[in-house]
Design a protein around this motif. Structure first.
Motif, PDB file in Angstrom:
ATOM      1  N   MET A  75     -10.520 116.298 -52.712  1.00 46.55           N
ATOM      2  CA  MET A  75      -9.531 115.605 -53.690  1.00 46.55           C
ATOM      3  C   MET A  75      -9.910 114.038 -53.262  1.00 46.55           C
ATOM      4  SD  MET A  75      -6.158 117.524 -54.646  1.00 46.55           S
ATOM      5  CE  MET A  75      -5.196 115.701 -54.568  1.00 46.55           C
ATOM      6  N   LEU A  76     -10.328 113.366 -54.548  1.00 47.60           N
ATOM      7  CA  LEU A  76     -10.693 112.030 -54.258  1.00 47.60           C
ATOM      8  C   LEU A  76      -9.820 111.210 -55.034  1.00 47.60           C
ATOM      9  CD1 LEU A  76     -14.543 111.961 -54.623  1.00 47.60           C
ATOM     10  CD2 LEU A  76     -13.488 111.645 -52.609  1.00 47.60           C
ATOM     11  N   SER A  77      -9.366 110.014 -54.612  1.00 46.22           N
ATOM     12  CA  SER A  77      -8.540 109.053 -55.399  1.00 46.22           C
ATOM     13  C   SER A  77      -8.727 109.038 -56.866  1.00 46.22           C
ATOM     14  CB  SER A  77      -8.223 107.926 -54.628  1.00 46.22           C
ATOM     15  OG  SER A  77      -9.234 107.193 -54.541  1.00 46.22           O
ATOM     16  N   GLY A  78      -7.679 108.729 -57.861  1.00 44.58           N
ATOM     17  CA  GLY A  78      -8.217 108.446 -59.111  1.00 44.58           C
ATOM     18  C   GLY A  78      -7.775 109.643 -60.224  1.00 44.58           C
ATOM     19  N   GLY A  79      -7.631 109.419 -61.316  1.00 46.47           N
ATOM     20  CA  GLY A  79      -7.583 110.443 -62.295  1.00 46.47           C
ATOM     21  C   GLY A  79      -6.186 111.386 -62.027  1.00 46.47           C
ATOM     22  N   SER A  80      -6.532 112.857 -62.313  1.00 44.97           N
ATOM     23  CA  SER A  80      -5.444 113.890 -61.994  1.00 44.97           C
ATOM     24  C   SER A  80      -6.033 115.061 -61.540  1.00 44.97           C
ATOM     25  CB  SER A  80      -4.455 113.886 -63.502  1.00 44.97           C
ATOM     26  OG  SER A  80      -5.036 114.189 -64.171  1.00 44.97           O
ATOM     27  N   CYS A  81      -5.315 115.963 -60.954  1.00 49.41           N
ATOM     28  CA  CYS A  81      -5.865 117.507 -60.629  1.00 49.41           C
ATOM     29  C   CYS A  81      -4.988 118.522 -60.812  1.00 49.41           C
ATOM     30  CB  CYS A  81      -6.152 117.447 -59.103  1.00 49.41           C
ATOM     31  SG  CYS A  81      -6.837 118.979 -58.578  1.00 49.41           S
ATOM     32  N   GLN A  82      -5.257 119.512 -61.659  1.00 47.84           N
ATOM     33  CA  GLN A  82      -4.359 120.715 -61.876  1.00 47.84           C
ATOM     34  C   GLN A  82      -4.979 121.762 -60.880  1.00 47.84           C
ATOM     35  OE1 GLN A  82      -5.171 120.704 -66.428  1.00 47.84           O
ATOM     36  NE2 GLN A  82      -2.966 121.415 -66.107  1.00 47.84           N
ATOM     37  N   GLY A  83      -3.884 122.332 -60.465  1.00 50.42           N
ATOM     38  CA  GLY A  83      -4.182 123.187 -59.116  1.00 50.42           C
ATOM     39  C   GLY A  83      -2.854 124.226 -59.172  1.00 50.42           C
ATOM     40  N   MET A  84      -2.567 124.649 -58.092  1.00 50.17           N
ATOM     41  CA  MET A  84      -1.544 125.705 -57.661  1.00 50.17           C
ATOM     42  C   MET A  84      -0.732 124.962 -56.516  1.00 50.17           C
ATOM     43  SD  MET A  84      -1.853 127.622 -59.956  1.00 50.17           S
ATOM     44  CE  MET A  84      -0.824 129.103 -59.725  1.00 50.17           C
ATOM     45  N   VAL A  85       0.638 125.349 -56.455  1.00 46.77           N
ATOM     46  CA  VAL A  85       1.158 125.141 -55.240  1.00 46.77           C
ATOM     47  C   VAL A  85       1.835 126.081 -54.894  1.00 46.77           C
ATOM     48  CG1 VAL A  85       2.007 122.712 -55.553  1.00 46.77           C
ATOM     49  CG2 VAL A  85       3.568 124.226 -56.519  1.00 46.77           C
ATOM     50  N   PHE A  86       1.929 126.443 -53.511  1.00 44.79           N
ATOM     51  CA  PHE A  86       2.419 127.560 -52.922  1.00 44.79           C
ATOM     52  C   PHE A  86       3.680 127.257 -52.142  1.00 44.79           C
ATOM     53  CE2 PHE A  86      -2.206 128.003 -53.569  1.00 44.79           C
ATOM     54  CZ  PHE A  86      -2.132 129.398 -54.071  1.00 44.79           C
ATOM     55  N   ARG A  87       4.723 128.062 -52.207  1.00 53.45           N
ATOM     56  CA  ARG A  87       5.865 127.948 -51.346  1.00 53.45           C
ATOM     57  C   ARG A  87       5.658 128.950 -50.332  1.00 53.45           C
ATOM     58  NH1 ARG A  87      11.036 130.340 -50.972  1.00 53.45           N
ATOM     59  NH2 ARG A  87      10.944 131.332 -53.163  1.00 53.45           N
ATOM     60  N   ILE A  88       6.077 128.261 -48.966  1.00 47.08           N
ATOM     61  CA  ILE A  88       6.126 129.260 -47.916  1.00 47.08           C
ATOM     62  C   ILE A  88       7.601 128.849 -47.440  1.00 47.08           C
ATOM     63  CG2 ILE A  88       5.250 129.470 -45.583  1.00 47.08           C
ATOM     64  CD1 ILE A  88       2.907 127.870 -47.851  1.00 47.08           C
ATOM     65  N   PRO A  89       8.072 130.154 -47.123  1.00 47.66           N
ATOM     66  CA  PRO A  89       9.657 129.971 -46.653  1.00 47.66           C
ATOM     67  C   PRO A  89       9.577 129.403 -45.205  1.00 47.66           C
ATOM     68  CG  PRO A  89       9.178 132.248 -47.395  1.00 47.66           C
ATOM     69  CD  PRO A  89       7.874 131.416 -47.289  1.00 47.66           C
ATOM     70  N   ARG A  90      10.478 128.451 -45.135  1.00 47.57           N
ATOM     71  CA  ARG A  90      10.684 127.515 -43.882  1.00 47.57           C
ATOM     72  C   ARG A  90      10.515 128.038 -42.640  1.00 47.57           C
ATOM     73  NH1 ARG A  90      14.815 127.258 -40.550  1.00 47.57           N
ATOM     74  NH2 ARG A  90      15.933 128.526 -41.612  1.00 47.57           N
ATOM     75  N   GLN A  91      10.792 129.596 -42.415  1.00 53.05           N
ATOM     76  CA  GLN A  91      10.831 129.960 -40.876  1.00 53.05           C
ATOM     77  C   GLN A  91       9.304 130.672 -40.807  1.00 53.05           C
ATOM     78  OE1 GLN A  91      12.557 131.409 -43.571  1.00 53.05           O
ATOM     79  NE2 GLN A  91      12.441 133.348 -44.013  1.00 53.05           N
ATOM     80  N   HIS A  92       8.456 130.451 -41.802  1.00 49.92           N
ATOM     81  CA  HIS A  92       6.988 130.883 -41.536  1.00 49.92           C
ATOM     82  C   HIS A  92       6.397 129.623 -41.742  1.00 49.92           C
ATOM     83  CE1 HIS A  92       8.304 134.890 -41.727  1.00 49.92           C
ATOM     84  NE2 HIS A  92       8.655 134.832 -42.756  1.00 49.92           N
ATOM     85  N   GLY A  93       6.807 128.403 -42.103  1.00 47.89           N
ATOM     86  CA  GLY A  93       6.019 127.251 -42.357  1.00 47.89           C
ATOM     87  C   GLY A  93       5.041 126.719 -41.222  1.00 47.89           C
ATOM     88  N   ALA A  94       5.728 126.650 -39.792  1.00 44.15           N
ATOM     89  CA  ALA A  94       5.137 126.218 -38.932  1.00 44.15           C
ATOM     90  C   ALA A  94       3.591 127.173 -38.689  1.00 44.15           C
ATOM     91  CB  ALA A  94       5.850 125.891 -37.765  1.00 44.15           C
ATOM     92  N   GLU A  95       3.949 128.485 -38.540  1.00 46.17           N
ATOM     93  CA  GLU A  95       2.860 129.308 -38.446  1.00 46.17           C
ATOM     94  C   GLU A  95       1.861 129.419 -39.437  1.00 46.17           C
ATOM     95  OE1 GLU A  95       2.154 134.326 -38.466  1.00 46.17           O
ATOM     96  OE2 GLU A  95       4.384 133.533 -38.364  1.00 46.17           O
ATOM     97  N   VAL A  96       2.120 129.063 -40.632  1.00 49.86           N
ATOM     98  CA  VAL A  96       1.215 129.306 -41.831  1.00 49.86           C
ATOM     99  C   VAL A  96       0.333 127.730 -41.599  1.00 49.86           C
ATOM    100  CG1 VAL A  96       1.137 128.861 -44.231  1.00 49.86           C
ATOM    101  CG2 VAL A  96       2.456 130.777 -43.280  1.00 49.86           C
ATOM    102  N   LEU A  97       1.142 126.561 -41.321  1.00 51.78           N
ATOM    103  CA  LEU A  97       0.238 125.292 -41.542  1.00 51.78           C
ATOM    104  C   LEU A  97      -0.547 125.616 -40.173  1.00 51.78           C
ATOM    105  CD1 LEU A  97       0.069 122.760 -42.605  1.00 51.78           C
ATOM    106  CD2 LEU A  97       2.166 122.038 -41.338  1.00 51.78           C
ATOM    107  N   SER A  98      -0.245 126.053 -39.268  1.00 50.31           N
ATOM    108  CA  SER A  98      -1.204 126.155 -38.050  1.00 50.31           C
ATOM    109  C   SER A  98      -2.452 127.036 -38.393  1.00 50.31           C
ATOM    110  CB  SER A  98      -0.704 126.824 -36.729  1.00 50.31           C
ATOM    111  OG  SER A  98       0.571 125.840 -36.066  1.00 50.31           O
ATOM    112  N   LYS A  99      -2.119 128.074 -39.127  1.00 53.31           N
ATOM    113  CA  LYS A  99      -3.556 128.996 -39.393  1.00 53.31           C
ATOM    114  C   LYS A  99      -4.261 128.176 -40.364  1.00 53.31           C
ATOM    115  CE  LYS A  99      -1.550 133.271 -38.602  1.00 53.31           C
ATOM    116  NZ  LYS A  99      -1.094 134.659 -39.020  1.00 53.31           N
ATOM    117  N   LEU A 100      -3.541 127.460 -41.531  1.00 51.91           N
ATOM    118  CA  LEU A 100      -4.187 126.740 -42.552  1.00 51.91           C
ATOM    119  C   LEU A 100      -4.913 125.581 -41.901  1.00 51.91           C
ATOM    120  CD1 LEU A 100      -4.632 126.320 -45.570  1.00 51.91           C
ATOM    121  CD2 LEU A 100      -2.637 125.213 -45.694  1.00 51.91           C
ATOM    122  N   TRP A 101      -4.289 124.969 -40.843  1.00 52.06           N
ATOM    123  CA  TRP A 101      -5.000 123.887 -40.017  1.00 52.06           C
ATOM    124  C   TRP A 101      -6.382 124.276 -39.477  1.00 52.06           C
ATOM    125  CZ3 TRP A 101      -2.509 119.484 -41.089  1.00 52.06           C
ATOM    126  CH2 TRP A 101      -2.908 118.314 -40.495  1.00 52.06           C
TER     127      TRP A 101
END
Length: 182
Positions: A66-92
């Protein structure tokens, strides 16, 4: 950077992730909700060198950034708070293996209102940013570059198909795929 991002999130609310490329069709994490979203000030571009996933150090492929400028359509995913750190670590581990992206919290506009979501952006100053590529360079990369997850063409085409499935139009990607089919 992961610790900084976890700190910025705080862990007090659900975690939102913005997907604009392969995260749309292969999130590799469980989520409680997925919504179409639009980000202003950034756009999807097939302008990031991939030396592992879609290419090799000798024959780099391309992935979206994602480069600066313009706009981008995509999807947002909601991860429940209790799983956030684990999901973020795997995604990282998946997205930041080479620490190429600049993770940012962006306002994503959805049909149910705005959310702050983590997005992986790319600086034009990054050595992984391709700069301007010619049609011939794109053709060569699409024909020759393969990494552990397959070719750049497969990646771009799969993203295109998934965007279509979600009624998201990316004219730049359409033009690039048309050009490469000639």
């Amino acid at each position: 950077m992961l610790d900084k991002t976890l700190h910025e999130w705080g862990g007090h609310e659900d975690l939102w992730i913005f997907g604009y490329g392969s995260l749309i069709w292969r999130p590799d994490f469980d989520f409680a909700e997925r919504r179409p979203a639009k980000v202003h000030g950034w756009h999807r571009a097939l302008k990031m060198w991939s030396r592992i996933n879609r290419g090799t150090p000798e024959r780099p492929g391309l992935v979206f950034g994602m480069l600066s400028g313009g706009s981008c359509q995509g999807m947002v995913f909601r991860i429940p708070r209790q799983h956030g750190a684990e999901v973020l670590s795997k995604l990282w581990a998946r997205e930041m293996a080479l620490a190429v992206y600049d993770p940012r919290w962006l306002t994503c506009h959805t049909p149910h209102g705005p959310v702050q979501a983590l997005a992986f952006t790319l600086s034009r100053k990054s050595p992984s940013h391709t700069g301007t590529l010619t049609e011939e360079e794109y053709r060569h990369i699409f024909e020759k570059s393969t990494g552990i997850y397959g070719t750049t063409f497969e990646y771009a085409h799969r993203t295109f198909e998934e965007l279509q499935r979600h009624n998201i139009r990316d004219r730049g990607l359409e033009k690039l795929l048309r050009l490469l089919r000639r």
